[in-house]
Design an enzyme around this catalytic site. Structure first.
Site, PDB file in Angstrom:
ATOM      1  N   ASP A   1       0.831  -1.198   0.000  1.00 20.20           N
ATOM      2  CA  ASP A   1       0.000   0.000   0.000  1.00 20.20           C
ATOM      3  C   ASP A   1       0.872   1.258   0.000  1.00 20.20           C
ATOM      4  OD1 ASP A   1      -2.715   1.206   0.334  1.00 20.20           O
ATOM      5  OD2 ASP A   1      -1.847   1.928   2.210  1.00 20.20           O
TER       6      ASP A   1
ATOM      7  N   GLU B   1       1.646  -0.721  -5.071  1.00 20.75           N
ATOM      8  CA  GLU B   1       0.619   0.264  -5.399  1.00 20.75           C
ATOM      9  C   GLU B   1       1.355   1.602  -5.444  1.00 20.75           C
ATOM     10  OE1 GLU B   1      -3.160   2.796  -3.785  1.00 20.75           O
ATOM     11  OE2 GLU B   1      -1.462   2.221  -2.554  1.00 20.75           O
TER      12      GLU B   1
END
Length: 535
Positions: free
Chosen positions: A209, A268
């Site tokens: 993330d 990401e």
């Protein structure tokens, strides 16, 4: 696609289909209205039957749930809302038995303000080792009453909050999500232990993330910009995509490579250019990075062509594969994004088949295989996304794509929970009965059947997956690509039919499932077809 690297074949992830499970909205096993790990395990057959190679689970760690679990209070546990570590182990065992690999989210940019590290930092003195885990700074102004710089939160408002002793701490997201200081060696050591904990439990990799955010520019300089979030992935920002972040991923790659079974890291990452994004997947760094360019592109031949060319060119330069993404838990669902209704559904199916035909790996977000639309009319009292509050109720946030998926039955929440349960953490629209997995499985024509058919072809056709492609001359607003041996994909971006001189056997078409073996050459509007051609 489970390749043995020692045999010289490409690794599994280079052309894998990865299915994203947003755990709290996938399947509720105990009737409390929130999806959980037992529920996810119970429905893994759906993912396997769809034709996926791996499943990616969103955070299930202990958390106050201020941001759907991305505010982590313990990186090595399971929140009771989602189950236990034993439930996680059972899920991994079942997934592997079904031939599915398991990827889990790791959230390294920030923690929850309830994490013991941050609680200790708040109770410690300025410039203490505890505070050095995070980014605490003195404020500006005569009495330090102004934030240290002009950085803005992704969720709206300033990216700084003041503590009781007058210092400020950085949070690029919600105030309950303080950013970690990745220049601190202890933070790096702690996260190596986190990765090791999950690798030892059998996970096959990590979705990272905010992979672009862990390193901030020295001195934390002002940007001089307003509405900074609108520039994410388009402009240089001093808190994203800094060169030093790649040192972290070189270390992580070494750890992943020390385990057997091709364990992977997926970034990401938002970067201002395709060239900078490709840096995350250099041979000694991560294996994949989400390519959001196709997701952001309007439904047009010109934009899709440009995205494919640029993405493949930059990834090829570093020897990496490319990922294709049309949706996830942070963006509006494709059906709605492409116009909604029948038009949006036709375009979403056409875009999906187009992406399945491209070289590289595909990521699917749960519900795409059902053609689910964005839920735009959730009651205000039901909204949970922190963006709703942080924006002063001007942005409804991301809840519309996070509504639980329908499994079966005539009434909401359509089998989301155990028999007789009527609870769901977000309300499911009354009209979703015919969109349920069961209803679409029983119909001869459905989006679910289309996805299953297309992904089965993708798995077994020798031309598809990783490899090369070439464009074929086509009329305006039509894209035709050829892959060897003997595969052609044609997409009509117009809303009217077009005649094509393309001989071949029809394998699949996005506007229906029962593709006839003959092919007339008439390509309907907003439709993709796959053909088998013999030289």
């Amino acid at each position: 696609m489970l390749a043995d690297e020692s045999s010289g074949e490409e690794s599994w992830w280079r052309d894998a289909v990865v299915y994203q499970v947003y755990v709290r909205s996938f399947r509720d096993s105990d009737g409390d209205g929130v999806g959980d790990l037992v529920g996810a395990r119970e429905r893994l057959e759906h993912v396997a039957e769809l034709g996926a190679d791996a499943v990616w689970l969103t955070p299930f760690y202990p958390s106050p749930m201020a941001d759907g679990g991305y505010d982590v209070a313990d990186h090595c546990g399971v929140d009771p809302l989602f189950g236990t570590l034993e439930d996680f182990d059972a899920l991994v065992e079942r997934a592997h038995a079904l031939g599915l690999r398991v990827l889990v989210d790791v959230v390294p940019n920030h923690t929850s303000d309830a994490h013991p590290w941050f609680v200790e930092a708040l109770g410690a003195a300025r410039e203490s080792p505890e505070r050095e885990r995070y980014l605490f700074r003195d404020g500006r102004g005569e009495h330090g009453e102004l934030p240290p710089n002009d950085w803005e939160s992704v969720f709206g408002g300033p990216a700084w909050s003041r503590t009781a002793d007058g210092q400020w701490y950085l949070h690029l997201f919600d105030p309950s999500q303080p950013d970690l200081n990745w220049r601190n060696p202890q933070v790096r050591a702690d996260f190596r232990e986190v990765l090791t904990f999950w690798l030892d439990r059998g996970v096959d990799g990590f979705r990272i993330d905010v992979a672009h955010g862990m390193i901030k520019r020295p001195g934390l300089p002002d940007t001089g910009l307003r509405q900074q979030i609108g520039m994410l992935g388009r402009a240089e920002l001093p808190y994203f995509d800094q060169d030093e972040v790649h040192e972290i991923y070189r270390e992580w790659r070494g750890l992943l490579d020390s385990y057997s079974g091709d364990r992977i890291g997926v970034a990401e990452a938002w970067a201002p250019t395709s060239e900078r994004l490709a840096r995350y997947v250099r041979p000694d760094e991560l294996h994949q990075a989400f390519n959001f360019a196709l997701l952001e592109a309007e439904f047009s031949a010109e934009r899709f062509h440009a995205v494919v060319d640029e993405s493949l060119r930059e990834n090829c330069r570093v020897g990496a594969t490319t990922t294709w993404v049309l949706g996830n838990h942070d963006v509006q669902r494709p059906v709605t994004r492409y116009g909604g209704g029948d038009v949006g559904l036709r375009r979403a199916c056409a875009a999906a088949l187009f992406s399945f035909a491209l070289p590289g790996s595909v990521y699917l977000y749960q519900g795409e295989e059902l053609g689910l639309p964005e839920v735009l009319d959730l009651p205000e009292e039901a909204l949970r996304d922190p963006i709703w509050e942080r924006s002063g109720h001007t942005s409804r946030g991301r809840d519309g794509c996070r509504v639980p998926i329908p499994w079966e039955g005539r009434h909401p929440p359509f089998g989301f929970g155990p028999e007789g349960s009527t609870e769901s953490w977000l309300p499911v629209p009354e009209g979703w009965s015919e969109l349920s997995v069961r209803a679409q499985h029983l119909r001869t024509e459905s989006v679910l059947r289309l996805y299953r058919s297309a992904l089965a072809l993708r798995r077994h056709h020798p031309a598809l997956g990783d490899g090369a492609h070439r464009w074929v001359d086509a009329p305006e607003a039509v894209l035709i690509l050829r892959r060897e041996p003997g595969f052609v994909c044609a997409t009509n971006f117009r809303d009217e039919p077009v005649e094509l001189e393309l001989p071949g056997e029809l394998l699949c078409r996005s506007d229906r499932v029962d593709a006839a073996p003959s092919w007339s050459g008439a390509l309907p509007g907003e439709t993709t077809v796959w053909l088998r051609q013999d030289r």
